[in-house]
Design a protein around this motif. Structure first.
Motif: not given
Length: 516
Positions: A338-364
């Motif tokens: 959720d919103k805490f994903a930004s804490y992980v982003d803070d540790n990996y400056p290059g992560m914000k530009s990474i695309s991991v495809g069309g992830l769906s949260k429907q299963w969750r």
């Protein structure tokens, strides 16, 4: 009609029971045949001696020659706590999935022998060959097929899937009620499987894990502590680490965990496994197992199930390791945090530009999984939400001119550690401190408290739930005051402590915003 259906069901039950008994009779016959202490010698290995060369150790990180000379079905000591009783029989059967890539052959064989001999309610062993060199491993795989007949099913992959992908390929061949994942460099201990199955009997949504013992990669000595209990956690980098359970947690027999490392046995009921979408190599984060907690299950650490594990560096490394890690962490953060994903982003400056495809949260959403804030409140409260629960956050630098900042030395354990100062480094994991809204001075995982040592008052950090609840004030003049004594944090060279306030530069500190 009803009588006909009942007869069919009874006949089906008899047939299933007969097949079950026949399978386990075959396993018993197999075990009774394997009585000698077998040793596996690769071609020409007897001419080499027992001293592993530096090149061999650097390549495999184990003493390969000594491994070849040790029986693959050796005895190991019973490491269970003295309080362990005879486990309650279970009707569940287990499929053990072992994946391997560039594992030394005698290490792999010792793992297979151990599981085949020592696993109760064993349905099958699924050995997944993750695209290894056939010219190197063809001999040992043929030996496994011949020696273990119907006990082991070898699944050979024609391209590299990586740890998680290979495990999922193994799942496709599992026929047991319960699935277990093991590393390919382990030796299981006596009665290891039934205590785990008992947890699944009580709660089909639980994931049960063994306590790991240590096998030395140089000497193969099996060492253990019957009383020590390892707890596993992770920080905002999503890096897993070992720490201790809190004292109040140790009052319980089987303990719950926020996280588990990939080496541990993982028991999961087949009916509780959802469709999984995983695209990662061996560097896939195990912090993704937070989804067990969020979606109605629990992780349980079982004291009476023990497994020996060779702790070593990976015998293979990808050149793009960081890229793979960030890709996997991005997936976990975006789907589960959720919103805490930004804490992980803070540790990996290059992560914000990474695309991991069309992830769906429907299963969750279909599983009605809880928000990540619930996980932080109830399962892993040690992890500091510095953006939400602090009045000020950053590096704490003394203004005396040396650019020295408070440093937690990367301490991950719950036990106390003295705080030191080091040159300011802009590192969130070692030099980020936050003053919480209730006056506590925190790192990512611990809280500061003041300990009296002879005549000195010395700052320490420790698990926030196991230390005096000290509070502090950060004044406009840059003083950090220990509330209960009224003393100020003072620096002398590289030593710090709390002394009577006297308004000089040795007692003045500034809060530096860490640049993300």
């Amino acid at each position: 009609m009803y009588r006909y259906i009942r007869v069919v069901l009874i006949l089906f039950g008899i047939s299933f029971t007969a097949l079950f008994i026949q399978h386990h009779v075959e396993l018993s016959e197999f075990r009774s045949e394997q009585k000698s202490k077998d040793v596996y010698y690769p071609t020409n290995s007897r001419d080499r001696g027992l001293q592993t060369t530096r090149q061999e150790f650097q390549e495999y990180f184990i003493n390969v020659r000594l491994s070849d000379d040790i029986p693959v079905n050796r005895d190991i000591p019973d490491s269970r706590p003295d309080s362990c009783e005879t486990p309650v029989p279970s009707q569940l059967t287990v499929s053990v999935i072992i994946t391997f890539y560039r594992e030394w052959p005698s290490i792999l064989l010792r793992t297979i022998y151990s599981v085949a001999y020592m696993t109760q309610n064993l349905q099958q062993i699924i050995l997944v060959d993750d695209d290894n060199d056939e010219t190197v491993y063809g001999q040992v795989l043929n030996l496994i097929r011949k020696t273990f007949r119907d006990v082991v099913k070898v699944v050979s992959l024609r391209r590299r899937f990586g740890l998680i992908g290979a495990r999922l390929e193994g799942v496709k061949h599992a026929t047991g009620n319960v699935i277990c994942f093991l590393d390919s460099h382990m030796e299981v201990n006596i009665n290891w499987s039934i205590p785990l199955l008992n947890i699944i009997d009580e709660n089909p949504n639980a994931v049960a894990m063994s306590q790991l013992d240590d096998i030395n990669p140089s000497t193969f000595k099996y060492t253990f502590s019957k009383t020590y209990r390892t707890r596993y956690g992770f920080d905002w980098r999503l890096r897993f680490f070992e720490t201790e359970f809190r004292k109040e947690q140790l009052k319980h027999g089987d303990l719950v965990l926020p996280h588990v490392g990939s080496a541990l046995s993982l028991f999961g009921h087949r009916n509780s496994l959802g469709k999984t979408n995983v695209v990662c190599l061996d560097l896939c984060t195990d912090a993704s197992r937070m989804n067990v907690w969020l979606c109605g299950g629990k992780l349980v650490h079982v004291a009476c199930s023990r497994i020996g594990h060779i702790t070593r560096s990976q015998p293979y490394l990808q050149n793009n390791r960081l890229d793979i890690e960030m890709h996997n962490y991005k997936r976990v953060a975006d789907v589960w945090m959720d919103k805490f994903a930004s804490y992980v982003d803070d540790n990996y400056p290059g992560m914000k530009s990474i695309s991991v495809g069309g992830l769906s949260k429907q299963w969750r959403q279909r599983r009605r999984c809880k928000p990540f804030s619930w996980f932080l409140d109830n399962i892993w409260p040690e992890l500091f939400r510095y953006k939400d629960h602090s009045s000020s956050t950053g590096s704490i630098m003394n203004t005396n001119g040396g650019r020295l900042c408070l440093d937690n030395q990367g301490h991950l354990f719950s036990s106390p550690l003295r705080i030191t100062v080091k040159p300011c480094s802009n590192d969130t994991n070692t030099q980020l401190f936050g003053l919480t809204t209730d006056g506590r001075l925190r790192t990512n995982l611990q809280c500061m408290f003041v300990k009296k040592e002879v005549f000195d008052l010395v700052p320490y950090i420790q698990n926030c739930y196991e230390q005096p609840r000290d509070t502090f004030k950060f004044t406009k003049n840059g003083e950090i005051i220990h509330t209960s004594t009224g003393y100020c944090l003072t620096i002398h060279s590289y030593n710090i402590g709390f002394e009577m306030c006297r308004k000089d530069n040795h007692q003045k500190w500034s809060l530096l915003m860490i640049q993300i």
